[in-house]
Scaffold this active site. Structure first.
Site, PDB file in Angstrom:
ATOM      1  CB  VAL A  16      -0.974   0.083   1.247  1.00  0.00           C
ATOM      2  CG1 VAL A  16      -1.736   1.279   1.261  1.00  0.00           C
ATOM      3  CG2 VAL A  16      -1.906  -1.150   1.211  1.00  0.00           C
ATOM      4  CE1 TYR A 137      -2.184  -5.706  10.496  1.00  0.00           C
ATOM      5  CE2 TYR A 137      -4.609  -6.352  10.027  1.00  0.00           C
ATOM      6  CZ  TYR A 137      -3.302  -5.652  10.005  1.00  0.00           C
ATOM      7  OH  TYR A 137      -3.273  -4.453   8.856  1.00  0.00           O
ATOM      8  NE  ARG A 210     -12.049 -13.024   3.762  1.00  0.00           N
ATOM      9  CZ  ARG A 210     -12.846 -13.698   4.520  1.00  0.00           C
ATOM     10  NH1 ARG A 210     -14.028 -13.638   4.225  1.00  0.00           N
ATOM     11  NH2 ARG A 210     -12.494 -14.486   5.537  1.00  0.00           N
TER      12      ARG A 210
END
Length: 311
Positions: A16, A137, A210
């Protein structure tokens, strides 16, 4: 931001961050700051403070994180929690102390509770526990989002946060046990095609749904938000392209010219059964994803072949 603004992209070697850096350059932003993890440990508060005091960025894109797929999350929960908490705490706090004009913090769609029926809305956050397979996470990223909110409330900062869906595309890491689903599939099916393997066995049952966004689309959205969004409330960034893991596997197998059998083992973790976002808010502001999933996968495969095929 103007074209001469001093902009720090934290995590610029990740998928990213690299995409944000590439897109900023392509848009004409030239005063961009990066530093490698070898030269700055973002988990070290004093070193991060020194860096911010020295470079004095105007804007910060906080995309730095320790990331990985389901297996990595389950194998390294302490690493995922510690690294991501420290990175978030240090950069956000240093941005406040250095009077950064605006910061964009990136969360992840996996922070939403798996028990909720999608599409997932921003007000769904914290309504239930996160998915157990990536709990450490998820909790660390939630804390980063809340920290932006707390600094805005107490110190009147301009720190925004965004929650993107699953990302794929250029600059992904097509290797290691920490790979996400799409790069992992490219490695598996390309290797199987090269070796004429009769079958490829995949984890889970393939039914999980997803949503995927091309990384350059996500970068474009992040820059759009930096220029057009100011709110304590996090905002979703989705593409609208949903697919089951099984369908995704067959798409990537076809791109890799794999003609053997694909077997889902029904063992190992599937993760949440459904995970996709309600992106109405960012769409209403005027941003929409541009890259169709099929086209994005083809582009990614070309890059994979030319640069990364060493799995």
């Amino acid at each position: 931001m103007n074209k001469n603004s001093k902009i720090y992209v934290a995590g610029h070697t990740g998928q990213v961050g690299h995409s944000i850096l590439h897109t900023l350059y392509s848009m004409g932003y030239s005063n961009l700051i990066t530093i490698s993890r070898e030269n700055l440990d973002l988990r070290n508060q004093s070193l991060v403070d020194q860096f911010f005091t020295t470079v004095k960025p105007d804007y910060v894109f906080l995309s730095a994180a320790t990331v990985g797929g389901i297996n990595a999350n389950q194998q390294y929960p302490a690493d995922f929690a510690y690294d991501n908490l420290m990175i978030s705490l240090n950069i956000i706090n240093s941005s406040y102390k250095s009077h950064v004009k605006k910061l964009l913090y990136l969360g992840s769609t996996c922070i939403y509770p798996p028990s909720l029926i999608p599409p997932l809305q921003e007000n769904n956050l914290l309504l239930a526990p996160p998915e157990v397979t990536n709990e450490s996470y998820a909790l660390s990223k939630i804390m980063g989002i809340k920290l932006c909110e707390y600094y805005n409330k107490q110190y009147n900062t301009n720190f925004i946060s965004a929650i993107p869906c699953n990302t794929y595309g250029p600059y992904d890491h097509f290797y290691s046990k920490r790979a996400h689903v799409i790069p992992d599939f490219f490695c598996k099916f390309s290797s199987a095609s090269q070796n004429s393997s009769p079958e490829v066995i995949l984890q889970g049952d393939g039914t999980a749904i997803r949503e995927y966004i091309y990384s350059l689309d996500l970068a474009d959205a992040c820059i759009f938000l930096m220029n057009n969004y100011t709110s304590t409330v996090p905002i979703n960034i989705g593409s609208g392209y949903t697919i089951t893991i099984k369908e995704l596997a067959y798409k990537i197998a076809a791109l890799c010219h794999y003609k053997g059998r694909i077997i889902f083992s029904h063992s190992g973790a599937n993760g949440a059964s459904y995970r996709y976002l309600d992106s109405h808010r960012i769409n209403t502001l005027g941003w929409n994803a541009k890259t169709d999933l099929t086209i994005g996968l083809k582009n990614t495969y070309k890059i994979f072949l030319s640069k990364y095929f060493s799995c």
